[in-house]
Design a protein around this motif. Structure first.
Motif, PDB file in Angstrom:
ATOM      1  N   GLU A 170       0.779  -1.210  -0.103  1.00 50.62           N
ATOM      2  CA  GLU A 170       0.103  -0.008  -0.104  1.00 50.62           C
ATOM      3  C   GLU A 170       0.850   1.470  -0.117  1.00 50.62           C
ATOM      4  O   GLU A 170       0.259   2.479  -0.349  1.00 50.62           O
ATOM      5  CB  GLU A 170      -0.968   0.057   1.310  1.00 50.62           C
ATOM      6  CG  GLU A 170      -0.223  -0.062   2.428  1.00 50.62           C
ATOM      7  CD  GLU A 170      -0.411  -1.490   3.109  1.00 50.62           C
ATOM      8  OE1 GLU A 170       0.120  -2.401   2.048  1.00 50.62           O
ATOM      9  OE2 GLU A 170      -0.633  -1.705   4.326  1.00 50.62           O
ATOM     10  N   ASN A 208      -7.472   0.875  -2.004  1.00 46.94           N
ATOM     11  CA  ASN A 208      -6.349   0.780  -1.171  1.00 46.94           C
ATOM     12  C   ASN A 208      -5.546   1.799  -1.337  1.00 46.94           C
ATOM     13  O   ASN A 208      -4.838   2.594  -0.526  1.00 46.94           O
ATOM     14  CB  ASN A 208      -5.414  -0.462  -1.732  1.00 46.94           C
ATOM     15  CG  ASN A 208      -6.344  -1.782  -0.888  1.00 46.94           C
ATOM     16  OD1 ASN A 208      -7.144  -1.643   0.006  1.00 46.94           O
ATOM     17  ND2 ASN A 208      -5.904  -2.901  -1.785  1.00 46.94           N
ATOM     18  N   GLN A 258      -6.573   5.173   0.133  1.00 46.20           N
ATOM     19  CA  GLN A 258      -6.469   5.424   1.600  1.00 46.20           C
ATOM     20  C   GLN A 258      -4.883   5.892   1.905  1.00 46.20           C
ATOM     21  O   GLN A 258      -4.737   6.804   2.655  1.00 46.20           O
ATOM     22  CB  GLN A 258      -6.426   4.059   2.171  1.00 46.20           C
ATOM     23  CG  GLN A 258      -7.949   3.569   2.324  1.00 46.20           C
ATOM     24  CD  GLN A 258      -8.848   4.625   3.287  1.00 46.20           C
ATOM     25  OE1 GLN A 258      -9.337   5.680   2.755  1.00 46.20           O
ATOM     26  NE2 GLN A 258      -9.082   4.065   4.576  1.00 46.20           N
ATOM     27  N   GLN A 298     -11.663   2.373   8.541  1.00 45.30           N
ATOM     28  CA  GLN A 298     -11.660   1.483   7.445  1.00 45.30           C
ATOM     29  C   GLN A 298     -10.577   0.626   6.893  1.00 45.30           C
ATOM     30  O   GLN A 298      -9.521   0.831   7.509  1.00 45.30           O
ATOM     31  CB  GLN A 298     -11.899   2.487   6.092  1.00 45.30           C
ATOM     32  CG  GLN A 298     -13.096   3.580   5.974  1.00 45.30           C
ATOM     33  CD  GLN A 298     -13.014   4.599   5.192  1.00 45.30           C
ATOM     34  OE1 GLN A 298     -12.033   4.646   4.193  1.00 45.30           O
ATOM     35  NE2 GLN A 298     -14.160   5.429   4.845  1.00 45.30           N
ATOM     36  N   PRO A 299     -10.785  -0.318   6.382  1.00 41.52           N
ATOM     37  CA  PRO A 299      -9.625  -1.262   6.065  1.00 41.52           C
ATOM     38  C   PRO A 299      -8.426  -0.531   5.287  1.00 41.52           C
ATOM     39  O   PRO A 299      -9.012  -0.078   4.213  1.00 41.52           O
ATOM     40  CB  PRO A 299     -10.212  -2.558   5.381  1.00 41.52           C
ATOM     41  CG  PRO A 299     -11.712  -2.358   5.682  1.00 41.52           C
ATOM     42  CD  PRO A 299     -11.995  -0.920   5.838  1.00 41.52           C
ATOM     43  N   ALA A 300      -7.363  -0.468   5.604  1.00 43.53           N
ATOM     44  CA  ALA A 300      -6.267   0.142   4.888  1.00 43.53           C
ATOM     45  C   ALA A 300      -5.039  -0.567   5.223  1.00 43.53           C
ATOM     46  O   ALA A 300      -4.094  -0.041   4.321  1.00 43.53           O
ATOM     47  CB  ALA A 300      -6.162   1.410   5.486  1.00 43.53           C
ATOM     48  N   GLY A 301      -4.738  -1.641   5.757  1.00 44.72           N
ATOM     49  CA  GLY A 301      -3.568  -2.214   5.981  1.00 44.72           C
ATOM     50  C   GLY A 301      -2.697  -1.667   7.434  1.00 44.72           C
ATOM     51  O   GLY A 301      -3.002  -0.531   7.755  1.00 44.72           O
ATOM     52  N   GLU A 302      -2.061  -2.452   8.090  1.00 41.55           N
ATOM     53  CA  GLU A 302      -1.396  -2.057   9.362  1.00 41.55           C
ATOM     54  C   GLU A 302      -0.448  -0.869   9.182  1.00 41.55           C
ATOM     55  O   GLU A 302      -0.660   0.139   9.994  1.00 41.55           O
ATOM     56  CB  GLU A 302      -0.650  -3.195   9.963  1.00 41.55           C
ATOM     57  CG  GLU A 302      -0.011  -2.891  11.137  1.00 41.55           C
ATOM     58  CD  GLU A 302       0.645  -4.074  11.902  1.00 41.55           C
ATOM     59  OE1 GLU A 302       1.491  -3.940  12.762  1.00 41.55           O
ATOM     60  OE2 GLU A 302       0.686  -5.333  11.155  1.00 41.55           O
ATOM     61  N   HIS A 304      -2.595   2.247   8.924  1.00 42.50           N
ATOM     62  CA  HIS A 304      -3.040   2.656  10.202  1.00 42.50           C
ATOM     63  C   HIS A 304      -2.113   3.178  11.003  1.00 42.50           C
ATOM     64  O   HIS A 304      -2.293   4.130  12.015  1.00 42.50           O
ATOM     65  CB  HIS A 304      -3.730   1.562  10.852  1.00 42.50           C
ATOM     66  CG  HIS A 304      -4.932   1.360  10.069  1.00 42.50           C
ATOM     67  ND1 HIS A 304      -5.929   0.124  10.388  1.00 42.50           N
ATOM     68  CD2 HIS A 304      -5.712   1.923   9.188  1.00 42.50           C
ATOM     69  CE1 HIS A 304      -6.942   0.209   9.758  1.00 42.50           C
ATOM     70  NE2 HIS A 304      -7.008   1.318   8.957  1.00 42.50           N
ATOM     71  N   SER A 316      -7.811  -1.840  16.944  1.00 41.21           N
ATOM     72  CA  SER A 316      -9.126  -2.689  16.638  1.00 41.21           C
ATOM     73  C   SER A 316      -8.500  -4.230  16.808  1.00 41.21           C
ATOM     74  O   SER A 316      -7.372  -4.272  16.321  1.00 41.21           O
ATOM     75  CB  SER A 316     -10.070  -2.472  15.535  1.00 41.21           C
ATOM     76  OG  SER A 316      -9.369  -2.584  14.583  1.00 41.21           O
TER      77      SER A 316
END
Length: 235
Positions: free
Chosen positions: A15, A178, A181, A210-214, A217, A235
């Motif tokens: 990403e 992806n 983000q 939202q899902p975006a990868g570690e 985040h 989370s």
């Protein structure tokens, strides 16, 4: 504004694919298509001098000319070239863009040239390259986000943060989820730099929801902490 470590970004997960790495990947995917059948094109040129034939021949020539400088570009991305070599490479790419501006190879060369200008800190020249690209029709889903993102980087380099935020917003609008983000991190950063911490905070919070990868985040949480804002629990 913190200096972006381009070498570090190249080592991040998918990403965090940089403009440089995505340009190289697009080149490998598309220039092979252009170069495939070069022998057939040469035969047609020898037999027919029609306009269609000329266009085919021109694209084949454009791809061949670009292939000659792409190995140098890859070396520049990896930090293997001295500054004077990068300057020479930029001149070579500029020649390809002048000769074949709107062909697939020409568009590729313009993206690579803009990226080299960014690496050299030539913000005004980079901006000119990316602005011209964003005005092109038919860039497609792969190239359009990179062109707008490059424009945002150039404007950010000039400390035109509000304009950079607009360019990043356009990159987000045409990117996939992806990559979008990741670009949202850039938009939030320049908004914070412009003094709009409220909107920047909202964007970071959206990224974390939202899902975006570690890795994405983690950067969003770090940016919120740097702004003195409450950081949501993982989370």
């Amino acid at each position: 504004m913190a200096k972006v470590d381009r070498k570090k970004l190249l080592k991040e997960p998918d990403e965090f694919l940089t403009l440089s790495s995505r340009v190289i990947r697009w080149s490998k995917d598309n220039l092979n298509k252009v170069l495939w059948g070069a022998t057939a094109v040469a035969l047609i040129v020898a037999a027919v001098l029609g306009f269609k034939t000329y266009l085919d021949w021109r694209e084949q020539r454009a791809a061949a000319d670009l292939a000659g400088v792409m190995s140098g570009y890859a070396a520049a991305v990896e930090g293997k070239l001295a500054k004077d070599q990068v300057v020479k490479l930029a001149a070579d790419l500029a020649k390809v863009t002048e000769d074949y501006g709107s062909t697939p190879a020409g568009l590729q060369a313009r993206l690579a040239l803009g990226d080299l200008r960014l690496g050299l800190g030539e913000w005004d020249k980079a901006k000119a390259v990316f602005e011209s690209l964003t005005e092109e029709g038919g860039l497609g889903a792969e190239l359009a986000p990179l062109a707008f993102h490059g424009l945002g980087q150039a404007l950010e380099g000039e400390k035109k943060y509000k304009e950079a935020a607009q360019a990043y917003a356009q990159a987000i609008a045409v990117a996939g989820p992806n990559l979008g983000q990741t670009f949202k991190l850039d938009q939030a950063r320049v908004l914070a730099a412009s003094g709009d911490t409220k909107t920047a905070t909202k964007l970071y919070q959206e990224i974390l929801s939202q899902p975006a990868g570690e890795a994405v985040h983690e950067r969003a949480r770090g940016a919120l902490a740097a702004l003195g804002m409450e950081v949501p629990a993982e989370s």
